[in-house]
Every structure is written in structure tokens, then in C-alpha cells.
Design an enzyme around this catalytic site. Sequence first.
Site, mmCIF file in Angstrom:
data_model
loop_
_atom_site.group_PDB
_atom_site.id
_atom_site.type_symbol
_atom_site.label_atom_id
_atom_site.label_comp_id
_atom_site.label_asym_id
_atom_site.label_seq_id
_atom_site.Cartn_x
_atom_site.Cartn_y
_atom_site.Cartn_z
ATOM 1 N N ASP A 476 20.525 30.806 -5.835
ATOM 2 C CA ASP A 476 21.196 30.761 -4.431
ATOM 3 C C ASP A 476 22.242 29.491 -4.479
ATOM 4 O O ASP A 476 22.299 28.789 -5.451
ATOM 5 C CB ASP A 476 20.617 30.524 -3.308
ATOM 6 N N THR A 478 24.394 28.412 -1.858
ATOM 7 C CA THR A 478 24.516 27.230 -0.669
ATOM 8 C C THR A 478 23.408 26.531 -0.669
ATOM 9 O O THR A 478 22.209 27.060 -0.381
ATOM 10 C CB THR A 478 24.950 27.954 0.858
#
Length: 789
Positions: A476, A478
Site C-alpha cells: 500500500d 499511505t
Amino acid sequence: MKHVYPISGMSCDSCRTHVEKALNSLDGVHATVDLAKAEAIIESDRHVSLTELENALLLQGGNYHIGQKPLPKFSPKISLAGAVYYCPMHCEGDKLYDKPGNCPVCGMDLVARPGQVDENQKTYQQLSRKLIIAVAFTFPIFLISMSEMIPGNPLFQWASMLTWNWIEMVLSLPVVFYATWMFFERTWTSLKTGNLNMFTLIGIGAGAAWLFSMVALIFPHWFPVQFQGHHGTVFVYFEASTVILTLVLLGQVLEARAHGKTNEAIRELVKLVPNEATLLRDGKEHIVPIDQIVIGDLIRVKPGEKIPVDGMLQAGSRASVDESMLSGEPIPVDKSEGDLVRAGSINGNSSFILQTQKVGAETLLAQIIELVHQASSSKAPIQKLADTISSYFVPLVLLSSVVTFLIWFFVADSNAFSFAFVNAIAVLIIACPCALGLATPMSVMVGVGKGAQHGILIKHAEALEQLAQIDVVLVDKTGTLTEGKPSIERLLVSDHAMEEKEIWQLIYSLNRLSEHPLAKASVHFAQELGINAYDVNDFEALLGKGVQGQIKGQNYVIGNQRLLTEMKINIPVSLFRQVAEAQKQGKTISYLANEQVAIAAMVISDRIKSSSSEAIAELQTAKIAVIMLTGDNQETADLVGKSLGLDAWKAQMLPAAKLDEIIRLQQEGNKVAMVGDGINDAPALTQADIGIAMGTGTDVAMESAEITLIKGDLRDIAKARKLSQQVLRNIKENLFFALAYNVIGIPIAAGLLYPYFGILLSPMLAALAMSFSSVSVISNALRLRRMKL
């Protein structure tokens, strides 16, 4: 009708099957039980009361309950005072017991889970006491037996050989029937259940030698003349049986000690839990046990104290906290109002107040301990190889012993029975597969402890094995590649604007009065620059737009472009061009302006972690593809993907899309690891072959993943993979050690060298060789403690 009920009391797949069978015994009920979620899905065409379901469980036996909240996984009281036990051979999977004793399947001593200091120490002390007794009585037996080899044996001047044989028998009783009786109990259990193991060989071998000696002592006339020595007595093997049993007991003591050594890191974690806390109530301080603290309580933490719970610093509080127990970093972390502090970390020189957010089983420290508990007692798939070998190995050894007896009985010219018996016993003893049983769990326990010391929390031993096989890592953006919070990237200044320091003074003065996350980012940046604040008058927060206030008699605003448009504030062309270029890269812009014109603009972004580039390079060097899946826009994804040199990236990926991408890669034959930190990553973390959560992320992510990187540093993936490879290599080395001793030892014990060199392996030497194989396995596993990650 369909209902979902929580189930408490299950600890293994055998429990799940038991509960499912009990519920399905009810008419018109179809039940599916999920062990991981600890819940049952009940489908029926009629109303089924909880009482009826509970009674069905009671009739089937077991301490299972439906419709009741399961007991918490951890509380300081449970971990420090109570104990949970498991079979080190994992005969019933990962089943746990609440009392010490023997495994009902194989008879092995149940082992206290790591971290339970008192219980592990108690087991070691009990075995040590038995070893002292066994040695005290075995040593004189050994001396009496060996004295026959001394010319003019002085013992025979004091008493006859028959008398000394009776003395040996009496001395052997405490060894056989007290100090080592547990081995015979395990032998009986293994025969009764059909689960043949190392104690099958020990019990049969040592027991046969002792019973043979008893019969020879009491009924010597049953034996032919050729079995009698020059003293007129039949040779007895009391010394062989007692020495064998004592050496095996020594191996058990060494193993118990090794269990303690592998848990040092976990014991240190347990020690971090304080027993008491200072509770603030009605304006007064009360010293209370930490199990009386509830969420929302205010706790005062004094200088040098350990923080008892997870909580948030209250107004006016500042602290310097040693979080090395969580992050491994020795430098204390500065905390201020609103910051989160964790249980087990150590306060510095200030006193502060925190509001409790998590207690008991919910604290991060408790979760760390529980994760290590689970992993240390879980079973790696490679263990199935050792179990399979053992299941075939023991019957083959028993057959080899029988064949050895028959060959010697029919081939030997004289004393055939004695030769046959002694060599058959030697085969049973040297082939004891205890080292085989220790090969996997010892390496896993040491590996999990090593990972915990470096902030790598491994939930299951299976994950430790699979990590070495991954070829694709999905990440991912963030909070994983980036810091997961807004930060000031740079300041854009219009032509002929004031000095940058004065600009930051204006920004700091206004934003320090705001609660907005973007404002906090600029305040933090200004503080790092050592900026001083001006006094602000008529401050006002403009919801969704920005802030305004008066400094030195002039009005200033900080906010977005919409705010400037509404207030008819001009943006200079030079500044507007810089802003437009930054916005193409997906950056967030916040302007500083006076009543007429914009002075500067802050470029705000989610900064890429300094460690991300190095971590990705390490993985790619190991020929592992790194792919980013992010819910952010394509422009931002392109910027991050290109700057980090990722193999591929996909933007605007919702949770379902991430899940589908993992399934697609798996169907192509890839072993996939998913790295994430948010609730939206939970499905992907669960679907991946290995789910890796960032310790700086959400609890849901940590629960969904098999591995947690407590420091949130992607470089720890490479460390975890190296740990996985070293543990697997160590396991294979242990299996080699265990099998090599047996392959070499069994033919020698059977008498293969006797026709050529006149060498026979006595049962005592066979027992010594068997114990040495176990010591080799334990010592090799403990080498993992010294490896550098």
C-alpha cells in the site's frame, strides 16, 4: 433463519470439529464453525434457543460455550501468574491446556507457553531434582558393575556377586519408579494410542533390560548354564537400564533449560508490564492494580515509571518517552498533548497525565506478547516432514531390533540369547528419535524470539516458513511507503515577498491555534526550524477553508484557493505558476496571504519514508517484484512509483480491487506477500500468502496479518525474509543431525562391526550417543540467537 454466535473455549481444529458436530446433532440445524473468528453460523428452519445450543455442547463434553464473549487473549494477571500449556510434539495441532501434565496422545510433558517464567522455571527445577536423585543412585550401580573389570575386585572381598546384584536392584528402584517413571508412562500412552514415538523405544529398551535383570536375579535357575558367570549368577543389566534412563532424563533437563533460554526476549516483554498505576479520581491520586483500570480513566505517570496502559497525553502534558521496547530505537521520543503513548514504554524526567484508551489484552504490548505466544507454540508445515519420518521410523526401529535379536540368536555360537538381547536393546536405545522431534520446534522458537527482539512479530510458524518462498510483494502507499501523515515538503514564495523566516513566523503564529491536521504539519515544521511565534488577535477558524487573525495590526489568512477567491485576494503570476506545477504532482497547497495578495504557498504531501527506497532495492536485488496498490489518484501513484523505482503500480484501488489483484497473481503461480497498515488493507492481508502489517497502522491490519513490523520500516521485510531462510536452513540441519546419528548408529548397535573388529555397542554407550544427538540439535537451534539480521 440464519444467526451468528460467538463460541468460547476452542483452541484447535479438533475443538472446532467437536463443536460443529455437537451443533449439527440438533434436528433441523446446519452449523458451520469458524475457528479463526471463534464463531458459529447457525442455519435452521425453526427457532433454536441459546439454551438448546448450549445443552448440545454440554452433552458432547468439553468446556465450550455459545453466545458468550470469549475470554480475553491476554491480561497482565493471566500472563504473569497463570499458565497455558501445549504439547511440543503438536499431537493435537495447536491445542492448549490450562494445567500441566502429559499429552494424552504421546505422553510428552506439556510445555508452558513462552513468557510464563514461573512455570518454565518450575518444570526445569522439578526435572533437575529428579536428575539429582537419578544420578545419586545410578552412579553407585555403575561403579558396582564396572568393578568386575578390576583385577582382584575388592568389592567381592566384602560381599558375593549375588549380594552386589541385589544391592544394584535396590538402588535401581528410586531411579526406575520415581525419577524416570514418567518415561514408562509415556511408553504406555504411545502404545495405547498407537502414536509411537521416542519414549516407545526408551520404555521398551530400558524396561526390557530391567525386567530381564529382575528375572535373572530372582529365578537364575530358569536360564541355561551358559548364561551364568563364574560366580554362578546370570549377568544383569541394572546399570544399563538406569544409566540409559538417567541420560535420557539429562536430555530432558537440557531441553527444559533450552526452552527457558529461547524465551528471554519474551520474558523481558512480560517484565515491562507494571503491576500498579496512579489513578486520578475526584482530584486525588490512588495507587491501584492495573487490572482495575478501565478505558477513559486518567493516569498519572511519574518520572522513570513504566507506562501501564495505551493512552493519549492530556492538555498541558509533555514527555520524553523511551520506546525502545517497541521500536528498537534507543533515542527517546518527544511526546506532547494529543500524542499516543504505549504500555511498557518508560517515561523520562517529566510527570504527565494520560487518558486510557486501551487496557489489558487490547494494549500493543499485550498483543506483542500474544503474537509471540502463538508463534512459539505453532507448528510449521515442515514439521509434518519430521512427524511423517517419526511415524515410519519407530516401527522400522522396532522391526530392526527384532531382526537383530533373531540374527544373533541363531548365528552366535555361544551365549546367543545374551548377545541377541543386548544388541536388540542397543538398537532400541540408539535409535530414539527425540532429536527428530526437537528439530523443528526448537528452531521455530528461537527464530520467533529473535524476530521479536528486532521488532518483527511472527504470529504463526507457518508464516516463518512461507516468507522464504515469496516472489511478489504488494505494498500500500499511505502509511507503508509514505509516512501516512501530512508534512511540509517546501515553501513557494512570490516575487518580492518578505524573508522566509518572517513568513514562517506568520504561519506558525496562526496555525498553532488551529486543530486541523494540515495546520499541525506546518506547526511541526516551524518548530523544527526554531521559529518564534507572534501574538495573534481576533483569531478565527474558517471551517473547511482555513484560519485568519491579526498580527501586528494587520490581518492575515492561511487557507486554500477557494478561501482566497471568496476574499478576493490576488495570487501573483509567479506564485500561481509554481503552485500549478506542484498540483500536477498531486500536492496539496495552503496559501498565506494578507488582505490584498498571496505571500507564499506551502506544498504539503505525504512524505515518502526515507527507508522505502532502500527497502525496495533490497527486495528487488533478491529477485522479488515490488508492486504498489494505492487508492490514491494516478498522478500521485506515478510520482511515487517512478521515484522509488517500483516494478509496477496501480492507482484508485479499492479494497475489493486489491483482493482481486492478489487472487490473480496467486492463480499465476506467484507466492504473494501483502504489506499494509489500514483497515482497508485487511481483506488483502488475509488473502495473501503472507500478510505483513505495519506496527504504526491499525489494529485491524495487525490482526489480519501473519507478520507485524512494529517499527513500520519496510527494510524489516528483508530482515524477516533472511530470518525465515536461516530458520528453514537450521531446521534442515537439525533433521540431518537427527537422522545421521540413527543411520550410522543402528547398524553399529546391531553388531555390524563385530565380525570384522570385535566391536559391540553397549546399551549405555547407545544411550549416550542418543542424548548427544539431542544436544546437537538444541545447540544448533540456539545458534540462531547469534545471527545478525
